[in-house]
Design an enzyme around this catalytic site. Structure first.
Site, mmCIF file in Angstrom:
data_model
loop_
_atom_site.group_PDB
_atom_site.id
_atom_site.type_symbol
_atom_site.label_atom_id
_atom_site.label_comp_id
_atom_site.label_asym_id
_atom_site.label_seq_id
_atom_site.Cartn_x
_atom_site.Cartn_y
_atom_site.Cartn_z
ATOM 1 C CD GLN A 1 -2.971 1.998 7.154
ATOM 2 O OE1 GLN A 1 -3.493 2.552 8.124
ATOM 3 N NE2 GLN A 1 -3.670 1.655 6.088
ATOM 4 N NE ARG B 1 0.248 1.401 3.352
ATOM 5 C CZ ARG B 1 1.231 2.264 3.563
ATOM 6 N NH1 ARG B 1 2.499 1.880 3.597
ATOM 7 N NH2 ARG B 1 0.996 3.529 3.742
ATOM 8 C CG ASP C 1 -3.661 7.775 -1.148
ATOM 9 O OD1 ASP C 1 -3.492 8.309 -0.041
ATOM 10 O OD2 ASP C 1 -3.305 6.610 -1.398
ATOM 11 C CE LYS D 1 -5.595 5.332 4.696
ATOM 12 N NZ LYS D 1 -4.393 4.558 4.733
#
Lengths: 331, 331
Positions: B178, B44, B219, B230
């Protein structure tokens, strides 16, 4: 929370640390058991720990031969958690009776409990007209957190009682998941339409236009309206303001602390790193990494649309409005 | 991430879903294995899934007899996750070669990988002068998320290489942790001073004056600078602005999407409720309660102090600055 028996009875507490997996009631016969239950968050929520502290003083009086000793027991109890003012407020109120008589102390503890339940109902009625669209809430300020139907959730319960079914979005509330474990549990049992989200998703939800109003409780409110509440509240208040969504703090008068001027004077409880490093006891982080774990944060008064109290809805400027309700009636 | 062997080789991926408890490398010989690894977040981070997609197209070409079939494989791969633009960008770049020749495709995939590593280094150098005081970061935009030293963490790595030890506060990043699992792991291995906090504590930390600057990856970035990253990023940006702390978005040019004008056009991936309801596989919420689980949110351009890219630091107004870097050099 229930007192079982008369002046020589015992305090029964629903162990919130085990919910929703297990529903277990604790029986406390010694004030130190209540102290420990407060410290370990088996009972939590600012009004609820005030009510528990009242009953704990009844237990304490049995073991004290002098008022000075009872005073020391009260000081220990008040130190179980530093941020919620309701705890020290209830201890002071019990000590103000200046008696070791269990029957008199039990009457006062029951009065604190009944007044809190009554305050919750009044908060719900005051809040009901402000409840429009879906609600966003954080942590648990419902029936588990109080001696009644809650503070932030009181208006939701009043709406449910009237056959309305407001949609509630509950932030899970890291690190201890009170939103996922407690708010989702009590609201779904009450038949409410409740949806969970991670705390970090609240700002995006507020930007989406889904939420009509944000409702939170409080652990201590300064004279100017600055509010200590569960960590994460401040971020939600910023996101509500940025997106034009009303942000309501629901709390009884016992949560206001006229002895402090602003939020800068509120002591924030720091808790152990393991709550962050090992969520629900399962390790997430690598060994040796520390964590910063404040239990609360301060929301500046300017981000709060209104306080919803048992004495009505307070609008800015908050200073005079707060002074007014604290000087009216019993506290 | 490593390619092992020549044109008939295989892709080796560090399985990030098992970190930090287990360090396991996956070997992918089939493009659907890469698809699945991207979808399951075993790999990811927007730049890293772009690099993985490049290599996956080498694997796909072996199994395709026509360019049309390779195009269909590419479309499937690009659909593995919808928000990060780097994924479809890399697939398009591979298809633009219009060849099934594995050696030519491997050269291009390696070029994507090398360019990403180079972009990370340049981002780190561009960001270094902006790194003052302690850093707050969210999710993982480090070496695990890219083909190099990361985006948001690149300046931290460059500082470490110069013997400086910047203090980093890493948000745990619910629902998939994460920050706790990946950022804390890679930074502590690199010798950085890293401290974890729950996402909800970031606003209070920013208000405390501890943080010098906030650094996040991205992203997808719209033409006007609105940024998908995120979930949680938007709240941190609001809190940074409210407290006068610079908020930097670090990203390579491949993360900018000139085909969309604003953040409103970015599709936000919704993920399964279990990630919220059962953190790390352990159930927090009562049965039957649903969850709202967007993987990303949109931070409006006005909250971003600067973009730190391999083509330099972009300051507002972002529209012209973004057009300038996308029209310069290869993309």
């Amino acid at each position: 929370m229930k007192w079982a028996g008369g002046p020589s009875g015992r305090l029964r507490l629903l162990d919130q640390s085990l919910l929703p997996a297990r529903v277990r009631w604790l029986t406390c016969r010694h004030p130190r058991e209540v102290f420990s239950a407060i410290r370990m968050l088996r009972v939590r929520g600012a009004p609820a720990i005030g009510v528990a502290a009242g009953y704990a003083m009844v237990l304490a009086a049995r073991r004290c031969s002098t008022l000075a000793r009872l005073g020391r027991e009260g000081a220990v109890l008040a130190g179980a958690r530093p941020t919620a003012v309701n705890l020290s407020w209830a201890v002071k109120r019990m000590l103000a009776l200046r008696t070791l008589d269990a029957a008199a102390l039990l009457r006062e503890a029951r009065a604190i409990h009944a007044e809190d339940a009554d305050a919750c109902r009044r908060i719900g009625l005051a809040g009901l007209p402000l409840l429009r669209g879906a609600v966003l809430t954080h942590c648990n300020a419902g029936s588990l957190a109080t001696g009644g139907i809650g503070t932030a959730l009181a208006a939701v319960y009043e709406a449910l009682r009237r056959g309305r079914a407001p949609r509630v979005f509950s932030c899970e509330t890291r690190p201890l998941f009170q939103g996922a474990r407690l708010t989702a549990w009590e609201l779904s049992r009450a038949g409410a339409d409740v949806t969970l989200l991670v705390d970090a998703a609240a700002a995006g939800l507020l930007a989406s236009g889904t939420i009509g109003s944000v409702w939170v409780g409080a652990d201590r409110i300064a004279s100017n309206g600055d509010t200590a509440n569960k960590v994460g509240t401040y971020a939600h208040a910023l996101a509500a303001r940025a997106n034009g969504v009303p942000f309501y703090v629901a709390a009884p008068r016992s949560t206001f602390d006229p002895s402090i001027r602003t939020g800068r004077e509120i002591r924030i409880e720091q808790r152990g790193a393991e709550e962050v490093l090992a969520p629900l006891g399962r390790r997430a982080a690598p060994r040796g990494v520390p964590a910063w774990n404040p239990a609360f944060d301060i929301t500046p008064a300017r981000l709060i649309t209104a306080f919803v109290t048992e004495a009505g809805v307070l609008r800015p400027p908050f200073g005079p409005a707060i002074r007014r309700i604290l000087n009216t009636g019993s506290r």
